[in-house]
Structures are given as structure tokens and as C-alpha cells.
Design an enzyme around this catalytic site. Structure first.
Site, PDB file in Angstrom:
ATOM      1  N   ARG A 145     -10.197  -0.255  14.942  1.00  0.00           N
ATOM      2  CA  ARG A 145     -10.108   0.583  13.740  1.00  0.00           C
ATOM      3  C   ARG A 145     -10.798  -0.128  12.623  1.00  0.00           C
ATOM      4  O   ARG A 145     -12.070   0.384  12.333  1.00  0.00           O
ATOM      5  CB  ARG A 145      -8.415   0.567  13.379  1.00  0.00           C
ATOM      6  CG  ARG A 145      -8.100   1.606  12.360  1.00  0.00           C
ATOM      7  CD  ARG A 145      -6.487   1.650  12.259  1.00  0.00           C
ATOM      8  NE  ARG A 145      -5.981   0.004  11.610  1.00  0.00           N
ATOM      9  CZ  ARG A 145      -4.961   0.148  11.000  1.00  0.00           C
ATOM     10  NH1 ARG A 145      -4.024   1.029  10.846  1.00  0.00           N
ATOM     11  NH2 ARG A 145      -4.372  -0.945  10.433  1.00  0.00           N
ATOM     12  N   LYS A 162       0.869  -1.188  -0.016  1.00  0.00           N
ATOM     13  CA  LYS A 162       0.142   0.025   0.055  1.00  0.00           C
ATOM     14  C   LYS A 162       0.852   1.240   0.101  1.00  0.00           C
ATOM     15  O   LYS A 162       2.081   1.309   0.263  1.00  0.00           O
ATOM     16  CB  LYS A 162      -0.661  -0.127   1.284  1.00  0.00           C
ATOM     17  CG  LYS A 162      -0.127  -0.116   2.475  1.00  0.00           C
ATOM     18  CD  LYS A 162      -1.103  -0.548   3.695  1.00  0.00           C
ATOM     19  CE  LYS A 162      -0.152  -0.596   5.074  1.00  0.00           C
ATOM     20  NZ  LYS A 162      -1.003  -1.245   6.059  1.00  0.00           N
ATOM     21  N   TYR A 164      17.162  30.031   6.419  1.00  0.00           N
ATOM     22  CA  TYR A 164      15.832  30.537   6.918  1.00  0.00           C
ATOM     23  C   TYR A 164      16.319  30.646   8.637  1.00  0.00           C
ATOM     24  O   TYR A 164      16.503  29.631   9.155  1.00  0.00           O
ATOM     25  CB  TYR A 164      14.571  29.896   6.651  1.00  0.00           C
ATOM     26  CG  TYR A 164      14.124  30.013   5.594  1.00  0.00           C
ATOM     27  CD1 TYR A 164      13.849  31.106   4.791  1.00  0.00           C
ATOM     28  CD2 TYR A 164      14.253  29.105   4.696  1.00  0.00           C
ATOM     29  CE1 TYR A 164      13.220  31.543   3.653  1.00  0.00           C
ATOM     30  CE2 TYR A 164      13.707  29.041   3.491  1.00  0.00           C
ATOM     31  CZ  TYR A 164      13.339  30.275   2.844  1.00  0.00           C
ATOM     32  OH  TYR A 164      12.858  30.727   1.300  1.00  0.00           O
ATOM     33  N   MET A 222      12.812  23.838   1.660  1.00  0.00           N
ATOM     34  CA  MET A 222      11.717  23.236   0.847  1.00  0.00           C
ATOM     35  C   MET A 222      12.372  22.334  -0.249  1.00  0.00           C
ATOM     36  O   MET A 222      12.225  21.003  -0.440  1.00  0.00           O
ATOM     37  CB  MET A 222      11.031  24.108   0.112  1.00  0.00           C
ATOM     38  CG  MET A 222       9.540  23.276  -0.719  1.00  0.00           C
ATOM     39  SD  MET A 222       8.530  24.263  -1.335  1.00  0.00           S
ATOM     40  CE  MET A 222       7.891  25.181  -0.181  1.00  0.00           C
TER      41      MET A 222
HETATM   42  C1  LIG Z   1       0.070  -2.116   6.483  1.00  0.00           C
HETATM   43  C2  LIG Z   1      -0.430  -3.488   7.152  1.00  0.00           C
HETATM   44  C3  LIG Z   1       0.458  -4.404   7.357  1.00  0.00           C
HETATM   45  C4  LIG Z   1       1.921  -4.197   7.400  1.00  0.00           C
HETATM   46  O1  LIG Z   1       2.289  -4.022   8.394  1.00  0.00           O
HETATM   47  P1  LIG Z   1       3.838  -3.465   8.795  1.00  0.00           P
HETATM   48  O2  LIG Z   1       4.051  -2.967  10.316  1.00  0.00           O
HETATM   49  O3  LIG Z   1       4.438  -2.446   8.029  1.00  0.00           O
HETATM   50  O4  LIG Z   1       4.618  -4.969   8.619  1.00  0.00           O
HETATM   51  C5  LIG Z   1      -0.104  -5.685   7.784  1.00  0.00           C
HETATM   52  N1  LIG Z   1      -1.487  -5.614   7.942  1.00  0.00           N
HETATM   53  C6  LIG Z   1      -2.300  -4.737   7.622  1.00  0.00           C
HETATM   54  C7  LIG Z   1      -3.988  -5.017   7.738  1.00  0.00           C
HETATM   55  C8  LIG Z   1      -1.929  -3.458   7.499  1.00  0.00           C
HETATM   56  O5  LIG Z   1      -2.778  -2.379   7.153  1.00  0.00           O
END
Ligand SMILES: *Cc1c(COP(=O)(O)O)cnc(C)c1O
Length: 341
Positions: free
Chosen positions: A124, A31, A240, A288
Site C-alpha cells: 500500500r 486519524k 419504508y 435516514m
Molecule cells: C491506522 C493505522 C494504525 C492503527 O491500526 P489499528 O488496527 O486501528 O490499531 C497503525 N499504523 C498505521 C500505519 C495505520 O495506518
């Protein structure tokens, strides 16, 4: 500017996590564009290495990967929202159903194989472990029945509590496979591995727990060029807010890299670069698009030379309080992403 990505290290990290997962097979959380590194390249490399399960959050992310890997191996963690049915069926990736409503929606379109998420204490996403999980899931064609650990990177009693809740609930859910562990969860041992693990962070060189410290290799390196070499006089200030004032004459370099690239302002005063093994400390505030460093220790450095940022994920997390996840996923879009191996 280039993000140098070590494909061999990525694959070695996946293999190590797969091995540490025991009888379970390790998938890959890709993701957020593969945690900022580039999901397409990550998926191509890991699927060639034998990785079979990929996890994204959104349907658009699944769609972008669908030509690279069998969409049936892509799990969409957010599940299916109202209006996403047609896209979901067209992409062919598999939703992770998180609620009674999502289950009803999937059934109503005759969706076929799905995954389900049980909330065992993360609070969640997912079906509450106290709900009638077995009843809600009855008749679904479930590949992965999963849950997610809230405190896997800590020595917390919550891990065992979640594991027991999940054990209790999943016994009533008829799924092909069960899955609980993220990267840090793999380090918790065999009771947490089940059939499939879901590492993300550790694939990309993040180290969430001591158990993984010796096996995970860094994957990403930031390199940029010297735009200008400057000769500062005693009393000259830099950047800055003029937060740095040269105590004596010194050579400095201005680099093409800034907080818009994910090289965060929190590194001001603590960050550094390396050139031929010599550490060159950051001076003043990160801007930046620009960063200034002291090059007194690198007298041969010239305009146009390449130089590497010092960015050990665990160290910067400890030094800034900004998590390794944020350092990775907030890497900017302006880099050339250069894969070696
Ligand atoms: C992002 C995620 C993972 C991976 O987690 P890491 O801590 O990056 O290894 C696994 N399962 C779910 C449901 C996630 O949202």
C-alpha cells in the site's frame, strides 16, 4: 442524540495496550478524527495519561491537533505530497516518508526529523523492502522507522514473513526507534513490539483479536430519545418498504437516530436498544433520521425518554460483515459528544 464517551475507559485501554507492549511504548492512531470519537478530546486525554506519539493521515488533521500537543509528536502517515512542503514546515508535525520521491522532497526543503515507512508486504504505502532502503535513508534524521502488518488480526504466516523482512531491512536504517505493531499486532507478542506500538481500534473499544478481548473496555455508547410512542394494530406496517407488519396490537416507539448518524441500515431486523436492562428490538428498516422499536417489554417508556443503542462492536461486525473500523469511523456528526470522566 448523544454519543456518550467514557474517558476513563479510553485511558484504561491505552494503559492496557502500553502494558501489553512490554518494553515498547504505545502511541495512538488518532486519524479520521480519532476513529470518529473526536481526535482533540482523545489526544488531550491520552497525552495527560502519558501517551507520547500520535498518528494522523493528513496535514489538516495534524494542524487541528498542533495546539494540544507538541507537533513533533504528531506523525503524518501520508507523508508529504508536492505542494505540501510549506504547510508541513509551518505545522511542525513529522512526515512519515513513504517513497523515494517523498524523501527527495523532504530533503529539498531541509525538513529535519522525519519518520519512514517500509512496505514489508502490505502493498500500500511505503518504501519497498526489496529496494535500496539503506541508501535511500542514508543521512536522514529518522525518529521512527516503521512498517505495517496486513494480517495482524488473523493467525497468518504473513505476520512472521513481514516481521522478518522488516528486521532485515531496518538493520540498515539508522533510526532512533522502530515500530511495527498496530492494535492486533500488540497481541502477536514481544517480537512485534520493538520500541513503539501504534494502536488505534483497540483504544476506542474495538477488539481485533482474542488476545485483547479481556482487556479492552467499550468507550462509546449511542443514546437517543423517544420522539413518539405509537399504538399499532394487528396488520399495521412500519417504515419504508413495509418490511415489518405487526402480528398483533403492540406499542412501538420512534427514535431520533438513523443511518445518516452511522446507525446503518444493515441493522434492520437485527439491531436493538436497551432500556433499564430490557432489550427492545428494532422493527422494519432503519431510515435516514429515524428508527422504530418494539417497546412492549418497556410499558413505562414515554416520549422524551433516553434510550441506548445496543452496539457491541464485535457483535455488529459479526452480524453485518461491516468492520468495527467502519462502525467507529462512520459515526455521524449530529451527535452531542459527551465525555464522562
Ligand atoms: C491506522 C493505522 C494504525 C492503527 O491500526 P489499528 O488496527 O486501528 O490499531 C497503525 N499504523 C498505521 C500505519 C495505520 O495506518
Amino acid at each position: 442524540m448523544r454519543l456518550v464517551l467514557d474517558g476513563a475507559a479510553l485511558v484504561a485501554n491505552w494503559r492496557a495496550l502500553d502494558r501489553l507492549s512490554g518494553n515498547a511504548s504505545a502511541g495512538a492512531a488518532v486519524k479520521a478524527d480519532g476513529y470518529g470519537l473526536g481526535a482533540a478530546d482523545v489526544v488531550t486525554r491520552l497525552s495527560a495519561a502519558g501517551c507520547r506519539d500520535f498518528f494522523v493521515a493528513h496535514w489538516a488533521e495534524a494542524k487541528a491537533l498542533a495546539g494540544l500537543v507538541d507537533p513533533a509528536r504528531i506523525a503524518v502517515l501520508h507523508g508529504i505530497a508536492p505542494g505540501e512542503e510549506a504547510l508541513a514546515l509551518a505545522v511542525g508535525a513529522v512526515p512519515v516518508l513513504n517513497s523515494a520521491d517523498q524523501i527527495a522532497r523532504w530533503r529539498s526543503v531541509g525538513g529535519g526529523t522525519c519518520h519512514v515507512m517500509i512496505d514489508s508486504g502490505m502493498g500500500r504505502l511505503g518504501i519497498d523492502w526489496r529496494d535500496d532502503v539503506a541508501g535511500l535513508c542514508a543521512g536522514l534524521d529518522i525518529d521512527l522507522c516503521m512498517s505495517h502488518l496486513a494480517s495482524a488480526d488473523e493467525d497468518s504466516a504473513q505476520n512472521e514473513t513481514q516481521r522478518q523482512r522488516f528486521d532485515q531491512v531496518r538493520s540498515g536504517v539508522n533510526a532512533r526507534r522502530y515500530s511495527l505493531a498496530n492494535s492486533a499486532g500488540i497481541g502477536l507478542g514481544r517480537d512485534y513490539h520493538l520500541d513503539c506500538t501504534r494502536p488505534g481500534l483497540a483504544l476506542y473499544g474495538g477488539v481485533p483479536c482474542a488476545a485483547l478481548a479481556d482487556v479492552i473496555r467499550p468507550v462509546m455508547r449511542i443514546e437517543t430519545r423517544v420522539l413518539q410512542v405509537r399504538q399499532m394494530q394487528a396488520g399495521d406496517s412500519i417504515g419504508y418498504g413495509a418490511t415489518f407488519t405487526a402480528p398483533a396490537a403492540m406499542r412501538t416507539a420512534t427514535l431520533a437516530l438513523g443511518y445518516a448518524d452511522g446507525f446503518k441500515r444493515a441493522l434492520s431486523g437485527i439491531g436493538g436498544f436497551t432500556h433499564n436492562g430490557t432489550r427492545l428490538p428494532l422493527l422494519g428498516r432503519v431510515s435516514m433520521d429515524l428508527t422504530c422499536i418494539d417497546i412492549s417489554a418497556a410499558p413505562t417508556l414515554r416520549e422524551g425518554d433516553w434510550i441506548a443503542a445496543e452496539l457491541d462492536l464485535r457483535q455488529v461486525e459479526a452480524a453485518t460483515g461491516i468492520s468495527q473500523y467502519e462502525w467507529l469511523t462512520q459515526i455521524g456528526r449530529r451527535f452531542d459528544r459527551v465525555w464522562v470522566d
